[in-house]
Scaffold this motif. Structure first.
Motif, short mmCIF file in Angstrom:
data_model
loop_
_atom_site.label_atom_id
_atom_site.label_comp_id
_atom_site.label_asym_id
_atom_site.label_seq_id
_atom_site.Cartn_x
_atom_site.Cartn_y
_atom_site.Cartn_z
N PHE A 1 42.99 41.57 108.42
CA PHE A 1 43.17 40.72 107.24
C PHE A 1 44.09 41.38 106.21
CE2 PHE A 1 39.24 43.19 106.85
CZ PHE A 1 39.46 43.89 105.68
N GLY A 2 44.80 42.44 106.59
CA GLY A 2 45.64 43.16 105.66
C GLY A 2 46.63 42.26 104.93
N ASN A 3 46.82 42.53 103.63
CA ASN A 3 47.71 41.70 102.82
C ASN A 3 48.10 42.52 101.59
OD1 ASN A 3 48.48 39.80 100.64
ND2 ASN A 3 48.01 38.23 102.14
N HIS A 4 49.36 42.90 101.48
CA HIS A 4 49.78 43.79 100.40
C HIS A 4 49.72 43.12 99.02
CE1 HIS A 4 52.10 46.66 103.30
NE2 HIS A 4 50.79 46.79 103.35
N LYS A 5 50.01 41.84 98.95
CA LYS A 5 49.92 41.14 97.65
C LYS A 5 48.48 41.12 97.15
CE LYS A 5 54.02 38.20 98.07
NZ LYS A 5 54.53 36.79 98.09
N LYS A 6 47.55 40.83 98.03
CA LYS A 6 46.14 40.82 97.65
C LYS A 6 45.68 42.24 97.31
CE LYS A 6 44.67 36.71 100.20
NZ LYS A 6 43.76 36.18 101.26
N ALA A 7 46.21 43.21 98.04
CA ALA A 7 45.85 44.60 97.77
C ALA A 7 46.21 44.98 96.34
CB ALA A 7 46.57 45.53 98.75
N GLU A 8 47.44 44.69 95.94
CA GLU A 8 47.87 45.06 94.59
C GLU A 8 47.06 44.33 93.53
OE1 GLU A 8 51.92 46.08 92.21
OE2 GLU A 8 52.02 44.43 93.66
N ALA A 9 46.79 43.06 93.76
CA ALA A 9 46.00 42.29 92.79
C ALA A 9 44.60 42.88 92.62
CB ALA A 9 45.90 40.83 93.22
N MET A 10 43.97 43.25 93.72
CA MET A 10 42.62 43.81 93.64
C MET A 10 42.63 45.20 92.99
SD MET A 10 40.40 41.63 94.89
CE MET A 10 41.40 40.41 94.02
N LEU A 11 43.61 46.01 93.35
CA LEU A 11 43.69 47.37 92.79
C LEU A 11 43.94 47.34 91.29
CD1 LEU A 11 45.74 49.02 95.66
CD2 LEU A 11 43.36 49.53 95.08
N LEU A 12 44.79 46.44 90.85
CA LEU A 12 45.06 46.32 89.41
C LEU A 12 43.83 45.79 88.68
CD1 LEU A 12 48.74 45.01 89.44
CD2 LEU A 12 47.93 47.27 88.71
N LYS A 13 43.10 44.91 89.34
CA LYS A 13 41.86 44.41 88.73
C LYS A 13 40.86 45.55 88.58
CE LYS A 13 39.34 40.88 87.32
NZ LYS A 13 39.71 40.06 86.14
N GLY A 14 40.75 46.40 89.61
CA GLY A 14 39.87 47.55 89.52
C GLY A 14 40.27 48.48 88.38
N LEU A 15 41.58 48.68 88.20
CA LEU A 15 42.07 49.52 87.11
C LEU A 15 41.77 48.91 85.74
CD1 LEU A 15 45.51 50.81 88.40
CD2 LEU A 15 43.67 52.23 87.48
N SER A 16 41.73 47.60 85.67
CA SER A 16 41.45 46.96 84.39
C SER A 16 40.03 47.27 83.92
CB SER A 16 41.66 45.44 84.49
OG SER A 16 40.61 44.81 85.20
N TYR A 17 39.12 47.51 84.87
CA TYR A 17 37.75 47.86 84.52
C TYR A 17 37.60 49.36 84.24
CZ TYR A 17 35.81 43.29 85.79
OH TYR A 17 35.49 41.95 85.83
N ASN A 18 38.43 50.16 84.88
CA ASN A 18 38.27 51.61 84.76
C ASN A 18 39.65 52.29 84.77
OD1 ASN A 18 37.06 54.09 84.59
ND2 ASN A 18 36.23 54.10 86.65
N GLY B 1 33.78 48.09 88.16
CA GLY B 1 34.71 47.28 88.93
C GLY B 1 35.12 47.89 90.25
N SER B 2 34.31 48.79 90.77
CA SER B 2 34.72 49.52 91.99
C SER B 2 34.83 48.63 93.22
CB SER B 2 33.74 50.66 92.26
OG SER B 2 32.45 50.15 92.51
N ALA B 3 34.17 47.48 93.24
CA ALA B 3 34.30 46.59 94.39
C ALA B 3 35.74 46.10 94.53
CB ALA B 3 33.35 45.41 94.28
N TYR B 4 36.42 45.88 93.39
CA TYR B 4 37.82 45.46 93.44
C TYR B 4 38.70 46.56 94.03
CZ TYR B 4 36.83 41.41 90.43
OH TYR B 4 36.36 40.23 89.92
N THR B 5 38.48 47.79 93.57
CA THR B 5 39.26 48.92 94.10
C THR B 5 39.01 49.09 95.58
OG1 THR B 5 39.24 50.04 91.96
CG2 THR B 5 39.63 51.41 93.90
N SER B 6 37.75 49.00 95.98
CA SER B 6 37.40 49.16 97.38
C SER B 6 38.02 48.07 98.24
CB SER B 6 35.87 49.13 97.53
OG SER B 6 35.28 50.16 96.77
N LEU B 7 37.94 46.83 97.76
CA LEU B 7 38.52 45.71 98.50
C LEU B 7 40.04 45.85 98.57
CD1 LEU B 7 38.01 43.07 99.97
CD2 LEU B 7 37.99 41.91 97.74
N GLY B 8 40.64 46.24 97.46
CA GLY B 8 42.10 46.42 97.46
C GLY B 8 42.55 47.46 98.44
N SER B 9 41.79 48.55 98.56
CA SER B 9 42.18 49.60 99.50
C SER B 9 42.09 49.12 100.94
CB SER B 9 41.34 50.86 99.28
OG SER B 9 40.00 50.63 99.63
N LEU B 10 41.14 48.25 101.21
CA LEU B 10 41.08 47.67 102.55
C LEU B 10 42.30 46.80 102.82
CD1 LEU B 10 37.34 46.57 103.00
CD2 LEU B 10 38.48 48.55 103.99
#
Length: 214
Positions: A136-153, A116-125
């Motif tokens: 295109f920075g967006n903190h709400k989207k960042a948190e959603a993507m980072l948490l999705k990345g954590l759900s995989y790993n 799920g590293s694409a989610y973590t990478s996208l979230g960090s952007l």
């Protein structure tokens, strides 16, 4: 533009926390991640922009030869993101926009690719790139993507590091400290010794920054 300059000097990349053994990856993917770590953690900063520029070209050619294989898209995105950090300024925005597109394509192809590293990478952007109208920075989207990345790993060093860094950026210092400590306790990745060493140094800096505010 401080966040843009910071991009992937934190990014990753190896932004990738994966349980795959190095020998299970294609040889050219192993080359990209090894070369990425060499440039990011061993070359002097003044030499990194040129080196990443060359590695972007190599990654782009490999991805063009494997357009339906998510790891190639992910690694080109990681390398472009890190190149943006080395490049800096408004000229880096094009690189992070291309990286964003590559991560999104990877998620469409195989959301679970490389843990799920694409989610973590996208979230960090999303939390490091400036918001509209520059980026295109967006903190709400960042948190959603980072948490999705954590759900995989959930135990991965990178997934936890970037979520911790996001929490630090949001001034959630106690929570950031807890996540950083979890990142620091992550198991080593065979074949990724240089990346792990560099990432742990970044985690330690994050821990120190969080503690300053507690």
């Amino acid at each position: 533009m401080k966040k843009l300059l910071k991009i992937m000097c934190i990014v990753m990349a190896t932004w990738i926390s994966t349980n795959l053994q190095a020998e299970e990856l294609a040889a050219d993917i192993v080359y990209l991640q090894t070369r990425w770590a060499e440039i990011k953690y061993q070359l002097p900063e003044k030499e990194q922009e040129k080196a990443f520029d060359a590695l972007v070209s190599e990654a782009e050619k490999l991805r063009a030869s494997h357009p339906q294989e998510a790891p190639y898209l992910i690694w080109e995105g990681i390398i472009r993101s890190t190149y943006a950090g080395a490049k800096g300024g408004l000229g880096a925005l094009d690189q992070v926009k291309q990286a964003k597109s590559l991560f999104e394509q990877s998620i469409t192809l195989a959301p679970d690719a490389m843990a799920g590293s694409a989610y973590t990478s996208l979230g960090s952007l999303y939390y490091q790139v400036p918001g509209w109208p520059l980026g295109f920075g967006n903190h709400k989207k960042a948190e959603a993507m980072l948490l999705k990345g954590l759900s995989y790993n959930p135990e991965g060093i990178d997934a936890n590091y970037f979520y911790g860094d996001f929490l630090l950026d949001q001034k959630h210092y106690q929570q950031a400290l807890q996540v950083f400590e979890k990142a620091l306790a992550a198991p080593p990745r065979p074949g990724r010794e240089s990346a792990d060493e560099g990432r742990r140094k970044e985690i330690e800096r994050g821990i120190a920054a969080a503690k300053k505010h507690l």
